[in-house]
Design a protein around this motif. Structure first.
Motif, PDB file in Angstrom:
ATOM      1  N   ALA A 111      -3.875  22.226   0.118  1.00  0.00           N
ATOM      2  CA  ALA A 111      -3.349  21.828   1.432  1.00  0.00           C
ATOM      3  C   ALA A 111      -3.130  23.057   2.316  1.00  0.00           C
ATOM      4  CB  ALA A 111      -2.046  21.049   1.273  1.00  0.00           C
ATOM      5  N   CYS A 158       3.161  24.537  -0.402  1.00  0.00           N
ATOM      6  CA  CYS A 158       1.974  23.818  -0.906  1.00  0.00           C
ATOM      7  C   CYS A 158       1.676  24.210  -2.336  1.00  0.00           C
ATOM      8  CB  CYS A 158       0.751  24.141  -0.045  1.00  0.00           C
ATOM      9  SG  CYS A 158       0.813  23.429   1.602  1.00  0.00           S
ATOM     10  N   HIS A 190       5.550  17.963  -5.574  1.00  0.00           N
ATOM     11  CA  HIS A 190       4.510  18.297  -4.588  1.00  0.00           C
ATOM     12  C   HIS A 190       4.507  17.299  -3.425  1.00  0.00           C
ATOM     13  CE1 HIS A 190       2.149  21.704  -5.852  1.00  0.00           C
ATOM     14  NE2 HIS A 190       1.939  21.233  -7.069  1.00  0.00           N
ATOM     15  N   ALA A 207      -0.452  17.439   0.137  1.00  0.00           N
ATOM     16  CA  ALA A 207       0.337  18.219  -0.821  1.00  0.00           C
ATOM     17  C   ALA A 207      -0.562  18.972  -1.778  1.00  0.00           C
ATOM     18  CB  ALA A 207       1.253  17.274  -1.608  1.00  0.00           C
ATOM     19  N   SER A 210      -4.533  19.883  -5.636  1.00  0.00           N
ATOM     20  CA  SER A 210      -4.071  21.129  -6.240  1.00  0.00           C
ATOM     21  C   SER A 210      -5.137  21.664  -7.184  1.00  0.00           C
ATOM     22  CB  SER A 210      -2.752  20.883  -6.978  1.00  0.00           C
ATOM     23  OG  SER A 210      -2.997  20.167  -8.155  1.00  0.00           O
TER      24      SER A 210
END
Ligand code: KG4
Ligand code: ZN
Length: 351
Positions: free
Chosen positions: A282, A310, A123, A278, A144
């Motif tokens: 994102a 992403c 990532h 990341a 994330s």
């Protein structure tokens, strides 16, 4: 990308840490040759979240056709490759095992080396798939569905966590709030779309851990606040589309504000001149816009990955593996030993 004389490195990579099956081919000279992806979102939507057993079974069903499609698109044969990369962790153990076992089978049949790769390193280097890599050191805001952290990337393979969420990940908070608003899993992008229709200032959400003197974050309180605000609006008979949009915007504004505030602290404390973003969140437009201002105020340059890189994909795994091989960190000699680490702190990654 570091220069290297000799034949190019070509990696086939498998990503199967959660609910996306990815197979990609990346070449050190030509870049990304193929990026195949199968999303399991529809499969898990029925349950409102990822069911690990179903995820593993779906990876098994899709990995071979995706691998064949990747080789066909790149017009390559297995024997044209230099190694086979796979996500070794962190992730769901059953899901990780499917990709790793497939990679091991290919390695056994072809004698190609296996390159176990850290999902989060994939990532945080993914920005380099569509633009030149920023120079080390740089700060990474990793946002994330499973992880939210501020990371100092000192050098390739040398990462230091500056702060992280103490409870929910940012994507998780988006998804849980979206679920409260009636969106199907994962919901984060739907919530962001609804927020675009909202009016600012009608609802005020808290800014969790704003004054804590570190880079740690917390998101579970935002989801609870959203629930309370929805209940109150419902009881007042005011839960129409405008109210939902205003609430979605207030939630997004709070999440983006704390992410940018802690990112500014990480940049100022470290003095880093480059900021990388990341992970799936994102892709959020409001976050991307605000981070421009955050980076500018800290005198840093912002590096945003393309939205398609992403969220989870195998291109980032192939790319990270090739960078490590090029830098001499990852061996090119035949190593068929399987490595799996469902819990694998990024700071433990040995260069
Ligand atoms: O990186 P990722 O694909 O998966 C993990 O490794 O966790 O991130 C997925 C997360 C989900 O929570 C999803 O709702 C969120 O990223 N996401 C968004 C947006 N697009 C994806 N959250 C907010 N705004 C978006 N536009
Ligand atoms: Zn991920």
């Amino acid at each position: 990308m570091p220069s290297h004389s000799g034949p190019p490195f070509r990696a086939l990579a498998l990503e199967s840490s959660c609910d996306e099956t990815g197979v990609a081919l990346f070449c050190s000279e030509k870049g990304l040759l193929s990026n195949q992806l199968h999303s399991q979102i529809q499969l898990h939507q029925h349950y409102g979240g990822v069911v690990p057993e179903h995820a593993a079974r779906a990876h098994v069903a899709h990995v071979l056709p995706l691998c064949q499609a990747a080789l066909a698109e790149a017009q390559l044969d297995l024997h044209d490759l230099s190694g086979i990369a796979y996500t070794a962790g962190p992730g769901l153990i059953g899901a990780l095992m499917t990709g790793a076992a497939f990679a091991a089978g290919l390695s056994f049949a072809t004698s190609l080396p296996l390159w176990p790769t850290h999902h989060l390193e994939g990532h945080l280097l993914a920005v380099g798939l569509s633009q030149p890599m920023p120079p080390f050191p740089f700060v990474v805001l990793l946002v994330s569905g499973g992880h939210t952290a501020l990371i100092m990337a000192h050098a390739l393979g040398v990462y230091e966590t500056l702060g992280q969420t103490l409870d929910d990940a940012a994507g998780e908070a988006f998804d849980k709030t979206a679920k409260l608003m009636g969106f199907p899993y994962p919901g984060g992008a739907d919530l962001a779309r609804l927020a675009q229709k909202g009016r600012s200032g009608r609802f005020t959400f808290p800014r969790p851990m704003w004054h804590s003197p570190n880079c740690d974050l917390s998101f579970s309180g935002l989801k609870t606040h959203a629930w309370q605000a929805l209940e109150a609006a419902g009881h007042a008979g005011d839960l129409n589309e405008d109210t939902r949009a205003d609430l979605a915007l207030a939630f997004e504004e709070a999440a983006v504000a704390v992410l940018c505030h802690k990112t500014a602290r990480a940049l100022n404390n470290s003095g880093a001149k480059h900021l990388v973003v990341a992970g799936g969140v994102a892709a959020n437009l409001a976050l991307r816009q605000h981070l421009h201002r955050t980076a500018e105020q800290a005198g840093a340059q912002l590096h945003l990955p393309e939205p398609q890189f992403c969220t989870d994909n195998a291109a980032m795994i192939a790319h990270a593996a090739v960078l490590r091989v090029q830098a001499g960190i990852q061996s090119t000699s035949a190593d068929h030993n399987l490595h799996l680490r469902p819990r694998w702190p990024l700071d433990d990654l040995k260069a």
